[in-house]
Write a protein that holds these residues in place. Sequence first.
Motif, mmCIF file in Angstrom:
data_model
loop_
_atom_site.group_PDB
_atom_site.id
_atom_site.type_symbol
_atom_site.label_atom_id
_atom_site.label_comp_id
_atom_site.label_asym_id
_atom_site.label_seq_id
_atom_site.Cartn_x
_atom_site.Cartn_y
_atom_site.Cartn_z
ATOM 1 N N PHE A 273 0.827 -1.209 0.000
ATOM 2 C CA PHE A 273 0.000 0.000 0.000
ATOM 3 C C PHE A 273 0.862 1.260 0.000
ATOM 4 O O PHE A 273 0.557 2.239 0.678
ATOM 5 N N GLY A 274 1.929 1.207 -0.745
ATOM 6 C CA GLY A 274 2.872 2.319 -0.757
ATOM 7 C C GLY A 274 2.733 3.180 -2.008
ATOM 8 O O GLY A 274 1.657 3.278 -2.611
ATOM 9 N N PRO B 263 -5.321 -6.375 -7.319
ATOM 10 C CA PRO B 263 -3.948 -6.006 -7.691
ATOM 11 C C PRO B 263 -2.925 -6.599 -6.712
ATOM 12 O O PRO B 263 -3.308 -7.112 -5.670
ATOM 13 N N PHE C 98 -1.210 -5.646 -4.181
ATOM 14 C CA PHE C 98 -1.245 -4.423 -3.348
ATOM 15 C C PHE C 98 0.054 -4.206 -2.573
ATOM 16 O O PHE C 98 0.282 -3.147 -2.038
ATOM 17 N N PRO D 146 2.808 -1.801 -5.594
ATOM 18 C CA PRO D 146 2.161 -0.823 -6.486
ATOM 19 C C PRO D 146 3.143 -0.220 -7.487
ATOM 20 O O PRO D 146 2.898 0.842 -8.079
ATOM 21 N N MET E 53 -8.533 -7.294 1.353
ATOM 22 C CA MET E 53 -7.817 -6.028 1.128
ATOM 23 C C MET E 53 -7.782 -5.200 2.413
ATOM 24 O O MET E 53 -6.747 -4.625 2.771
ATOM 25 N N GLN E 54 -8.932 -5.122 3.085
ATOM 26 C CA GLN E 54 -8.994 -4.301 4.297
ATOM 27 C C GLN E 54 -8.127 -4.892 5.408
ATOM 28 O O GLN E 54 -7.411 -4.169 6.109
ATOM 29 N N TRP F 46 -4.528 -4.158 4.555
ATOM 30 C CA TRP F 46 -4.178 -2.764 4.860
ATOM 31 C C TRP F 46 -3.821 -2.626 6.351
ATOM 32 O O TRP F 46 -2.790 -2.060 6.709
ATOM 33 N N HIS G 180 0.043 -2.061 8.068
ATOM 34 C CA HIS G 180 0.374 -0.939 8.935
ATOM 35 C C HIS G 180 0.810 -1.400 10.327
ATOM 36 O O HIS G 180 1.687 -0.789 10.936
ATOM 37 N N ARG H 19 5.808 7.602 4.494
ATOM 38 C CA ARG H 19 4.380 7.689 4.760
ATOM 39 C C ARG H 19 3.846 9.098 4.539
ATOM 40 O O ARG H 19 2.781 9.283 3.945
#
Lengths: 348, 348
Positions: B99-100, B219, B221, B224, B289-290, B293, B297, B318
Motif C-alpha cells: 500500500f505504498g 492487484p 497491493f 504498487p 484487502m482491508q 491494509w 500498517h 508515509r
Amino acid sequence: ALAAPAIAQTASPEIRWRLTSSFPRSLDILFGTAEGIVRRVAQLTDNRFQIRVFPGGEIAPPFAALDAVQSGSVECCHTAAYYYVGKEPSFAFLTAYPFGLNTRQMTAWFRHGGGNQLAAELLRDYSVVGFPSGDTGAQMGGWFRNEVRSLQDLQGLKFRIAGFAGQVFQRLGAAPTQVPAADIYPSLERGVLDAVEFVGPHDDEKLGFVRVARYYYAPGFWEPGARLHFMVNQRAWDSLPDAYKHAIEVACAEADSEMVSRYDHSNPQALRRLVAAGAQLRFWPRDLMQAAWRAAHEVTEETAGRNERFKKFWESYRRYRDEEYQWFRIAENSFDNFAFVAAAQQQR
Amino acid sequence: ALAAPAIAQTASPEIRWRLTSSFPRSLDILFGTAEGIVRRVAQLTDNRFQIRVFPGGEIAPPFAALDAVQSGSVECCHTAAYYYVGKEPSFAFLTAYPFGLNTRQMTAWFRHGGGNQLAAELLRDYSVVGFPSGDTGAQMGGWFRNEVRSLQDLQGLKFRIAGFAGQVFQRLGAAPTQVPAADIYPSLERGVLDAVEFVGPHDDEKLGFVRVARYYYAPGFWEPGARLHFMVNQRAWDSLPDAYKHAIEVACAEADSEMVSRYDHSNPQALRRLVAAGAQLRFWPRDLMQAAWRAAHEVTEETAGRNERFKKFWESYRRYRDEEYQWFRIAENSFDNFAFVAAAQQQR
C-alpha cells in the motif's frame, strides 16, 4: 590503443548551440526541463557540447519555436508540438489528446507502439528531428470566474485553451483561444478571458489565476498528460558525432521522467496553498464530461475523414489507447482506487 | 584548447566491468534492463567503458548480488533491494512497499522527496552506491490453484512472495516463502507451493504459471510498483572519471522510465493470451484487502518501534505517500476512472 588519442580528439569537437524554449523563465519546471537537458549533455561530453537556453520570446516567439528550428536560425528548441496544430492537426498526438493516453501510456506508445516513428515522419516535413522530453502528468481543467454547473454554463465562454482541445470546446459552445503563458493572467484580469487552463497547481499558482477566477476544475480531460519535444534542425543533427547524438537522446529520455516527477513532487504542496488562498476545487459535471467525450470523438473522426496523416495517427493511437486502458484498469487503477481512499479514511 | 587532446585521453580510459543481475536471461525485460543500461553507457563513452552483464547464478547467486558487489568480487549489480530485507528491513522501501507509492510517486520520492538520500545512507553501510533504474508498474496479485473467496482461504497457504510483504501475508495466516524466479514454476508444479506471485502478465506468461494455477488475482497491493537498483562497489565508483559517472547516472534514469514502458507495452497483449489460455481473472475480496491494509500498517509500526533506521524511512515515506495520494485523486485518478470506463462502454 595507439590511435586512441587522435580518435578521441576528432570524436569530441567543441560545439556551441542555442535553444529557444516556448516557456518563460518563471515557469521553472517547464523552462527548467530544457536547462536540465543541456546540463546533462554538457556533463556527458566533458563540457565540449554546450547548448544555451533562451526563454520564449528572446530569440524566437513562444509559438514559433518549430519555425525557428526549421529555418535553421536556431539549432534546437524545447516546445509542445500541439502549438503547431494550425500547420497540421496531427501535431496534437505528439503532445496531448482529449481522452487520450496518460503519461505512462504515452511513453509506451512513443517508444514501443510506433508513436516515435509516426512523429519522425511528420517532423521530417519540417526538416526537424524530435525527442519526447518531459511531461506534465494529468492536468487540471482550469480556472473559471463562475461555477460551471452544467454544459449550459460553457455557452459563449471565452476560454484560453491550448491545442486541438479548443475545437472540442468550440463544439461544446465555448469560445476557445490560444494565448502564450506570459499573456494569460493579464487577459483574464482585463476580462478578455472568462476562464483559463494552463497546467496544474504548481504553474497555475505562479501565474496567479486564483486571484481572479477561483473555481478550479478537475480533471483536464483534454490533457491526461502533455509531452514536450526537444526538436533539432536536421542538418545540425546530422553534423553531430554519434556520442553527442546519444547524449541528447538519453538526456531527453531522462527528462521524460524527471519533469513529471518534479510536478508530482510540487503539485500537492501548491494545491494545498491554492485552496488556502481561496481556490474552490470542483469536478466537472458528468453531463459535460460525457458531451466532451462524444464531441472529442466526433471532431476526431471528421478530421480523420479529410486528412490521411491524421487518420494514420488516430488509428495507431486509438488502438493503443483502448488496449492500455483495459490493462491499466486491472492492476494500476484497482490499486489506486482502493489505496487512495483507504489512506484518506485513515487520516480522518 | 592546446591541452585538450591530453585531457581527453586521461578523461576517457578503457574500462571493463562485470555486472551480476538477479534475474535469468529468459525474463527479457528484467534482465534486459541491465543490458540497456550498459549499452547506453558504452554509446556515451565511445565504447571505452564496457560492462558485461551476467544472469543471476552465473557469477553470483540471484539473491546475493549485493554481497558480491559489497565484497568487490564484481563491480556492480542490477537487483531488487528488497531481496535483502533479511539484512535490514529498511531495504523494502527501496523497491516496493505494501500500500505504498505507485511508480510515478516513487520516482518523485526518490528524486525530490529525500528517498535517494535515505537509500544512499543505507547502502553506504554495504560500501555500495545505488541508482533507481527500472520499475515494473503495479503488479498482479499472483496465481492460485484455488479461488480465494475470503480471508479464510489464505490460512496455511504456501505462497511464494518477495520482500517485506511476506510478513504481511504471514499475519494474514499464509505461509510465505521467497524463491528465485527460475525455481518458482517447478516448486508450484511439485506442490511445494500453493500459490505464487511474480510480476505481471508479461513475465508470468513466460514462467508458465497458468498451466498449474489458473486463478489470477489483482492487484498486487504489496507492489504498487517495484523499483530495481543498479548498485556499484564504492571503490569502483570512486575510480571512475566524472563523465563515466554521469553516463551511469543518466543511463539508470533512462531505464527508470524505459523498463516500465516496456511492461506497459507488453502486459496488455500477454494478459489477453493468458485469458485465452484459461486464466481466471479475479479481484481480491474486499475483506482481504482491508485486513491486509491493517496488517501492513501493524507490521510496519512494530518494525518502526524497534528499528530507528526503519522508523526514519517510514516517516519520510508515509508522509510523502499521504500527500501524493491526495493529489493524485484530483486529476490523475478522476481522469482514469472516467476515461477507462467510457472507452470500455464505447467498445461494447
